[in-house]
Scaffold this active site. Structure first.
Site, PDB file in Angstrom:
ATOM      1  N   TYR A   1     -13.749   4.951 -14.250  1.00  0.00           N
ATOM      2  CA  TYR A   1     -13.863   2.962 -13.378  1.00  0.00           C
ATOM      3  C   TYR A   1     -14.563   2.293 -14.275  1.00  0.00           C
ATOM      4  O   TYR A   1     -14.001   1.219 -13.718  1.00  0.00           O
ATOM      5  CB  TYR A   1     -14.915   3.722 -11.625  1.00  0.00           C
TER       6      TYR A   1
ATOM      7  N   LYS B   1     -12.523  -1.299 -14.122  1.00  0.00           N
ATOM      8  CA  LYS B   1     -12.807  -2.860 -14.105  1.00  0.00           C
ATOM      9  C   LYS B   1     -12.973  -3.830 -15.413  1.00  0.00           C
ATOM     10  O   LYS B   1     -12.959  -5.096 -14.924  1.00  0.00           O
ATOM     11  CB  LYS B   1     -14.261  -2.397 -12.745  1.00  0.00           C
TER      12      LYS B   1
ATOM     13  N   SER C   1     -15.271  -4.995 -10.505  1.00  0.00           N
ATOM     14  CA  SER C   1     -16.686  -4.225 -10.089  1.00  0.00           C
ATOM     15  C   SER C   1     -18.074  -4.630 -10.610  1.00  0.00           C
ATOM     16  O   SER C   1     -18.031  -4.747 -12.227  1.00  0.00           O
ATOM     17  CB  SER C   1     -16.297  -2.702  -9.688  1.00  0.00           C
TER      18      SER C   1
ATOM     19  N   VAL D   1       1.613   0.486  -7.019  1.00  0.00           N
ATOM     20  CA  VAL D   1       1.308  -0.578  -8.227  1.00  0.00           C
ATOM     21  C   VAL D   1       1.424  -0.212 -10.225  1.00  0.00           C
ATOM     22  O   VAL D   1       1.420  -1.404 -10.548  1.00  0.00           O
ATOM     23  CB  VAL D   1      -0.194  -1.731  -7.887  1.00  0.00           C
TER      24      VAL D   1
ATOM     25  N   THR E   1     -16.914  -0.168   2.352  1.00  0.00           N
ATOM     26  CA  THR E   1     -15.560   0.069   2.707  1.00  0.00           C
ATOM     27  C   THR E   1     -15.407   1.740   3.473  1.00  0.00           C
ATOM     28  O   THR E   1     -16.085   2.194   3.506  1.00  0.00           O
ATOM     29  CB  THR E   1     -14.829  -0.123   1.759  1.00  0.00           C
TER      30      THR E   1
ATOM     31  N   ASP F   1       0.998  -1.321  -0.152  1.00  0.00           N
ATOM     32  CA  ASP F   1      -0.066   0.236  -0.092  1.00  0.00           C
ATOM     33  C   ASP F   1       1.030   1.611  -0.057  1.00  0.00           C
ATOM     34  O   ASP F   1       1.927   0.848   0.356  1.00  0.00           O
ATOM     35  CB  ASP F   1      -0.935  -0.105   1.282  1.00  0.00           C
TER      36      ASP F   1
END
Length: 252
Positions: free
Chosen positions: A158, A162, A145, A57, A193, A36
């Site tokens: 997004y 995904k 997702s 990443v 989350t 992270d």
């Protein structure tokens, strides 16, 4: 595949889906390397069996030493769970103008290219391990997702990122089959989350009301439970599993 006495990489492992997954794998006896950003690691709950590693990443050169840290831990690297990602909202056209191209690139770079980057470097390390029964060496679990299929207004970047993760699943599983590495994807619906922590209870209740059953938000530990099940179930490969309570997203 048994989880005990293996090394595992979990990206986005300091919180949310990644944090819950890192904790669940550690509880099963894995030595987990939670990748992270530094700011997230500073706030992370310290969990026995989890080593927090600062890693971006999207940075291939910097990521390789982090993967090598996991693969040289003394336990074979057999598990990778990619949870790192972002989800900003912007329409193609709005009162503010057109969608910012740099923002689109950023979302795709983190969510899609970052997932590919970790999967590739980790698969290279997994391929060097001793094979187990049926010549298996490990498993990669990526996170998509439901927005990959039913993206809402403002989710163009997004959803594209995904959707790319979903699209990688079968070819990745086929590419890595000869190395004994399985590839699966989880497509969560609305999970409770930290990204939802800032919204009102009224808004959260509205989100939960849209889920057919059970009529509530999903929990990070439920994602983690599914990830553990995938690792332990050797015949799951090359597929996408929705984790959404039968939710089908409305336009907004």
């Amino acid at each position: 595949m048994q989880i005990n006495d293996t090394a595992a990489i979990v990206t986005g492992g300091a919180s949310g889906l990644g944090g819950a997954t890192a904790k669940a794998l550690a509880a099963k006896g894995a030595h987990v390397f939670a990748f992270d950003l530094a700011a997230s690691i500073e706030k992370a709950e310290q969990v026995d069996g989890v080593t927090y590693v600062e890693a971006d990443v999207t940075d291939g050169a910097a990521l390789r030493p982090a993967v090598e840290q996991a693969s040289s831990s003394g336990m074979p690297l057999r598990i990778v769970v990619n949870c790192a990602g972002i989800g900003p909202s912007s329409r193609i056209l709005s009162k503010k103008g057109t969608h910012d191209l740099d923002l689109f690139h950023k979302v795709v770079n983190i969510n899609l290219a970052g997932t590919f980057n970790v999967m590739t470097l980790a698969a290279e390390a997994m391929a060097q391990t001793e094979p187990l029964e049926d010549d298996q060496r490990g498993v990669v679990i990526n996170t998509a997702s439901v927005a990959a299929i039913e993206g809402q207004i403002g989710q163009i970047a997004y959803s594209a990122s995904k959707g790319g993760v979903v699209g990688m699943t079968v070819p990745a599983a086929r590419d890595l089959a000869s190395h004994g590495i399985r590839v699966m994807t989880i497509a969560p619906g609305i999970i409770d989350t930290p990204m939802l922590a800032t919204v009102s209870e009224e808004f959260r209740a509205g989100l939960a009301a849209g889920v057919p059953f059970p009529k509530r938000l999903g929990r990070p530990d439920e994602y983690a439970q599914l990830a553990v099940d995938i690792v332990e179930h050797d015949y799951l490969n090359g597929d996408v599993i929705r984790l959404d309570g039968s939710l089908r997203m409305a336009p907004r």
